[in-house]
Motif scaffolding. Structure first.
Motif, PDB file in Angstrom:
ATOM      1  N   VAL A 110       0.753  -1.187  -0.109  1.00  0.00           N
ATOM      2  CA  VAL A 110      -0.132   0.048   0.168  1.00  0.00           C
ATOM      3  C   VAL A 110       0.768   1.161  -0.019  1.00  0.00           C
ATOM      4  CG1 VAL A 110      -1.581   1.401   1.444  1.00  0.00           C
ATOM      5  CG2 VAL A 110      -1.943  -1.139   1.116  1.00  0.00           C
ATOM      6  N   ALA A 111       1.816   1.308   0.789  1.00  0.00           N
ATOM      7  CA  ALA A 111       2.599   2.229   0.821  1.00  0.00           C
ATOM      8  C   ALA A 111       3.506   2.679  -0.512  1.00  0.00           C
ATOM      9  CB  ALA A 111       3.922   1.966   1.923  1.00  0.00           C
ATOM     10  N   VAL A 112       3.921   1.589  -1.196  1.00  0.00           N
ATOM     11  CA  VAL A 112       4.515   1.577  -2.536  1.00  0.00           C
ATOM     12  C   VAL A 112       3.477   2.246  -3.626  1.00  0.00           C
ATOM     13  CG1 VAL A 112       5.630   0.463  -4.517  1.00  0.00           C
ATOM     14  CG2 VAL A 112       6.471   0.053  -2.041  1.00  0.00           C
ATOM     15  N   ALA A 124      11.362   9.868   5.172  1.00  0.00           N
ATOM     16  CA  ALA A 124      12.212   9.085   5.219  1.00  0.00           C
ATOM     17  C   ALA A 124      12.138   8.070   6.372  1.00  0.00           C
ATOM     18  CB  ALA A 124      13.649   9.497   5.329  1.00  0.00           C
ATOM     19  N   ALA A 125      11.567   8.794   7.401  1.00  0.00           N
ATOM     20  CA  ALA A 125      11.125   7.814   8.450  1.00  0.00           C
ATOM     21  C   ALA A 125       9.928   7.039   8.109  1.00  0.00           C
ATOM     22  CB  ALA A 125      10.734   8.678   9.949  1.00  0.00           C
ATOM     23  N   VAL A 130       8.264   1.364   6.946  1.00  0.00           N
ATOM     24  CA  VAL A 130       7.785   0.264   5.682  1.00  0.00           C
ATOM     25  C   VAL A 130       9.029  -0.799   5.708  1.00  0.00           C
ATOM     26  CG1 VAL A 130       7.292   0.064   3.233  1.00  0.00           C
ATOM     27  CG2 VAL A 130       6.529   1.963   4.378  1.00  0.00           C
ATOM     28  N   CYS A 131      10.013  -0.505   5.694  1.00  0.00           N
ATOM     29  CA  CYS A 131      11.418  -1.421   5.465  1.00  0.00           C
ATOM     30  C   CYS A 131      11.446  -2.251   6.756  1.00  0.00           C
ATOM     31  CB  CYS A 131      12.598  -0.748   5.133  1.00  0.00           C
ATOM     32  SG  CYS A 131      12.705  -0.009   3.809  1.00  0.00           S
ATOM     33  N   VAL A 137       8.417  -9.275   8.499  1.00  0.00           N
ATOM     34  CA  VAL A 137       7.699 -10.374   7.966  1.00  0.00           C
ATOM     35  C   VAL A 137       8.909 -11.450   7.836  1.00  0.00           C
ATOM     36  CG1 VAL A 137       6.453 -10.950   5.974  1.00  0.00           C
ATOM     37  CG2 VAL A 137       6.031  -9.207   6.848  1.00  0.00           C
ATOM     38  N   VAL A 138       9.808 -11.037   7.040  1.00  0.00           N
ATOM     39  CA  VAL A 138      11.044 -12.061   6.959  1.00  0.00           C
ATOM     40  C   VAL A 138      11.190 -12.855   8.069  1.00  0.00           C
ATOM     41  CG1 VAL A 138      13.284 -12.190   6.164  1.00  0.00           C
ATOM     42  CG2 VAL A 138      11.822 -10.943   4.753  1.00  0.00           C
ATOM     43  N   LEU A 139      11.491 -12.161   9.293  1.00  0.00           N
ATOM     44  CA  LEU A 139      11.939 -12.666  10.584  1.00  0.00           C
ATOM     45  C   LEU A 139      10.633 -13.408  10.920  1.00  0.00           C
ATOM     46  CD1 LEU A 139      13.851  -9.907  12.286  1.00  0.00           C
ATOM     47  CD2 LEU A 139      14.573 -11.480  11.182  1.00  0.00           C
ATOM     48  N   VAL A 140       9.357 -13.053  10.766  1.00  0.00           N
ATOM     49  CA  VAL A 140       8.615 -13.925  11.574  1.00  0.00           C
ATOM     50  C   VAL A 140       8.479 -15.408  10.764  1.00  0.00           C
ATOM     51  CG1 VAL A 140       5.953 -13.967  11.662  1.00  0.00           C
ATOM     52  CG2 VAL A 140       7.232 -12.185  12.536  1.00  0.00           C
TER      53      VAL A 140
END
Length: 144
Positions: A110-112, A124-125, A130-131, A137-140
């Motif tokens: 959605v952000a993109v 930037a914050a 978002v990052c 998600v990758v870690l979970v």
């Protein structure tokens, strides 16, 4: 501040209900086909929303809705249906604790999409957040 607290309250309630959705759906889909489970869920939603719109007097004549609005709501409905079918199929075979976070990659998308197609701007914050969501998600989902 009132506007901020209002949208934030609704967004937090949405997150809480989405969490319940994943847990309840995981149990509900365990004994039936995921597409049938999605259908049952959709019928329940249709009934509840029809009752809500009726009770609050929010019905309006279909002719009062513009063609553009119909088009985008129909496309949104198709996207929602596709999302639900995919989500229930993922829940059928995967852990709710992993499926739901991957589904929340929608926040990143959605952000993109908001920036690319709606002309929205993120600081930037905001991009860092978002990052971090994407990294979370990758870690979970990472099996150790």
């Amino acid at each position: 501040m009132q506007t901020h607290s209002t949208w934030l309250m609704w967004a937090l309630m949405s997150a809480a209900f989405a969490a319940l959705t994943a847990v309840l759906a995981k149990v509900g889909v365990s004994q039936i086909n995921s597409d049938l489970a999605t259908f049952v869920r959709t019928v329940v939603i249709l009934i509840v929303l029809a009752a809500f719109v009726t009770a609050t007097g929010q019905w309006q004549a279909p002719s009062a809705i513009t063609g553009r609005t119909w088009l985008f709501l129909a496309l949104s409905g198709l996207a929602t249906g596709a999302s639900w079918v995919c989500y229930f199929r993922a829940l059928k075979v995967g852990d709710a604790a992993r499926v739901a976070p991957v589904d929340k990659l929608s926040v990143v998308l959605v952000a993109v999409f908001g920036v690319a197609f709606l002309g929205e701007r993120l600081s930037a914050a905001n991009w860092a957040g978002v990052c971090l969501i994407a990294g979370g998600v990758v870690l979970v989902t990472w099996r150790v």
